[in-house]
Design a protein around this motif. Sequence first.
Motif, PDB file in Angstrom:
ATOM      1  N   PRO A 132     -11.766  72.570  36.477  1.00 49.47           N
ATOM      2  CA  PRO A 132     -11.104  73.760  37.027  1.00 49.47           C
ATOM      3  C   PRO A 132      -9.947  73.385  37.946  1.00 49.47           C
ATOM      4  N   GLU A 133      -8.983  74.309  38.051  1.00 48.94           N
ATOM      5  CA  GLU A 133      -7.792  74.150  38.885  1.00 48.94           C
ATOM      6  C   GLU A 133      -6.886  73.033  38.388  1.00 48.94           C
ATOM      7  N   THR A 134      -7.005  72.663  37.104  1.00 47.33           N
ATOM      8  CA  THR A 134      -6.115  71.668  36.513  1.00 47.33           C
ATOM      9  C   THR A 134      -4.969  72.376  35.812  1.00 47.33           C
ATOM     10  N   VAL A 135      -3.760  71.890  36.017  1.00 49.06           N
ATOM     11  CA  VAL A 135      -2.585  72.514  35.416  1.00 49.06           C
ATOM     12  C   VAL A 135      -2.597  72.234  33.913  1.00 49.06           C
ATOM     13  N   VAL A 136      -2.565  73.307  33.124  1.00 50.96           N
ATOM     14  CA  VAL A 136      -2.562  73.174  31.661  1.00 50.96           C
ATOM     15  C   VAL A 136      -1.238  73.632  31.064  1.00 50.96           C
ATOM     16  N   GLN A 137      -0.441  74.368  31.818  1.00 52.21           N
ATOM     17  CA  GLN A 137       0.842  74.844  31.292  1.00 52.21           C
ATOM     18  C   GLN A 137       1.770  75.156  32.452  1.00 52.21           C
ATOM     19  N   THR A 138       3.051  74.806  32.284  1.00 50.70           N
ATOM     20  CA  THR A 138       4.076  75.102  33.284  1.00 50.70           C
ATOM     21  C   THR A 138       4.926  76.250  32.776  1.00 50.70           C
ATOM     22  N   VAL A 139       4.922  77.347  33.500  1.00 55.65           N
ATOM     23  CA  VAL A 139       5.701  78.517  33.116  1.00 55.65           C
ATOM     24  C   VAL A 139       7.138  78.393  33.631  1.00 55.65           C
ATOM     25  N   VAL A 140       7.290  78.023  34.910  1.00 55.82           N
ATOM     26  CA  VAL A 140       8.605  77.788  35.513  1.00 55.82           C
ATOM     27  C   VAL A 140       8.573  76.406  36.145  1.00 55.82           C
ATOM     28  N   THR A 141       9.536  75.559  35.794  1.00 50.85           N
ATOM     29  CA  THR A 141       9.563  74.184  36.288  1.00 50.85           C
ATOM     30  C   THR A 141       9.894  74.140  37.772  1.00 50.85           C
ATOM     31  N   GLY A 142       9.165  73.300  38.502  1.00 49.08           N
ATOM     32  CA  GLY A 142       9.457  73.068  39.913  1.00 49.08           C
ATOM     33  C   GLY A 142      10.329  71.841  40.098  1.00 49.08           C
ATOM     34  N   PHE A 143      10.953  71.716  41.272  1.00 50.29           N
ATOM     35  CA  PHE A 143      11.878  70.611  41.530  1.00 50.29           C
ATOM     36  C   PHE A 143      11.649  70.052  42.927  1.00 50.29           C
ATOM     37  N   PHE A 144      11.808  68.720  43.014  1.00 50.93           N
ATOM     38  CA  PHE A 144      11.830  68.009  44.294  1.00 50.93           C
ATOM     39  C   PHE A 144      13.274  67.778  44.708  1.00 50.93           C
ATOM     40  N   TRP A 145      13.499  67.726  45.998  1.00 51.35           N
ATOM     41  CA  TRP A 145      14.787  67.304  46.551  1.00 51.35           C
ATOM     42  C   TRP A 145      14.508  66.239  47.588  1.00 51.35           C
ATOM     43  N   ASP A 146      14.751  65.000  47.190  1.00 51.74           N
ATOM     44  CA  ASP A 146      14.377  63.844  48.008  1.00 51.74           C
ATOM     45  C   ASP A 146      12.868  63.926  48.292  1.00 51.74           C
ATOM     46  N   GLN A 147      12.483  64.076  49.538  1.00 53.26           N
ATOM     47  CA  GLN A 147      11.077  64.170  49.895  1.00 53.26           C
ATOM     48  C   GLN A 147      10.633  65.614  50.139  1.00 53.26           C
ATOM     49  N   GLU A 148      11.488  66.574  49.846  1.00 53.38           N
ATOM     50  CA  GLU A 148      11.180  67.971  50.065  1.00 53.38           C
ATOM     51  C   GLU A 148      10.914  68.672  48.728  1.00 53.38           C
ATOM     52  N   VAL A 149      10.309  69.839  48.824  1.00 51.60           N
ATOM     53  CA  VAL A 149      10.081  70.681  47.651  1.00 51.60           C
ATOM     54  C   VAL A 149      11.208  71.698  47.601  1.00 51.60           C
ATOM     55  N   LEU A 150      12.054  71.552  46.599  1.00 56.84           N
ATOM     56  CA  LEU A 150      13.169  72.481  46.457  1.00 56.84           C
ATOM     57  C   LEU A 150      12.695  73.826  45.911  1.00 56.84           C
ATOM     58  N   ARG A 151      11.785  73.780  44.934  1.00 49.11           N
ATOM     59  CA  ARG A 151      11.213  75.003  44.377  1.00 49.11           C
ATOM     60  C   ARG A 151       9.828  74.707  43.821  1.00 49.11           C
ATOM     61  N   ARG A 152       8.873  75.574  44.142  1.00 49.88           N
ATOM     62  CA  ARG A 152       7.522  75.398  43.613  1.00 49.88           C
ATOM     63  C   ARG A 152       7.465  75.800  42.147  1.00 49.88           C
ATOM     64  N   ALA A 153       6.552  75.176  41.429  1.00 50.10           N
ATOM     65  CA  ALA A 153       6.382  75.470  40.008  1.00 50.10           C
ATOM     66  C   ALA A 153       5.387  76.606  39.818  1.00 50.10           C
TER      67      ALA A 153
END
Length: 247
Positions: A132-153
């Motif tokens: 349970p709680e395992t990612v099986v599909q990405t609907v919207v791709t997330g992005f990192f910016w250096d060591q920060e999270v630019l956008r959550r997936a």
Amino acid sequence: MTDTPTASLYDGHQRLEVPPGVESVDLDAKFSQLLFRASLLGSKLAEQKQAARAEQRELLGVLVEVDDALAALGLDRELVALGRGAGIEATRRRLLGRLAKAGVRPMRLEGLAADPALTEIVGIEVRPGVAPETVVQTVVTGFFWDQEVLRRAQVVVAAPESALAPVEDPRIAELRPEGPEPEGPETVEPSAVAADAVEPSALGPDSVEPVTVDPDAVEAQARPVPPRVRRHARTAGKPGKRGKRKK
């Protein structure tokens, strides 16, 4: 007595004039003022740097949204039929390359546990054999910016099979009486009722016998008398005028 080494230092050079009042300057106070001004300048530079990074972050976020739009256009059948799919994909690769140089890289989360700091769960799906709680599909791709999270997936995670089973409200269980459940009303077949019917003659003296109604009598009583007949009806004991015969 003349100091020969000191005198040799001034040979050929003009001595600097000392400004008036320098001897009375408090060096500690002046040094403290210099440190304060340096601190103010450092704070101002930090604010400018933070504002510039915020603007850069906003710009990168817009470019990430442009990548989403290009990905959606690449799935358009009409554009693909017109031969625009290759150009759209090339533009997208170039954009992702520029983002990578700026330190932006996409997240690869399939098969990993969903982290609230990185993902936003938008759906669940039963997957046998997957934790349970395992990612099986990405609907919207997330992005990192250096060591920060630019956008959550935005992802879909696995759920146990019991998650979709109906769950009884514990308050209903508390209101349910203890012990065996009461049985429902006993169903009696019509044939059994006919077989157990009792004849009227077998009833006791206190029983009420069924009343027989004659349909013809009821119809005669309910039948109205014509108005003319009621008006010329004879009274008992008085002969009518029209009933008199001449001798």
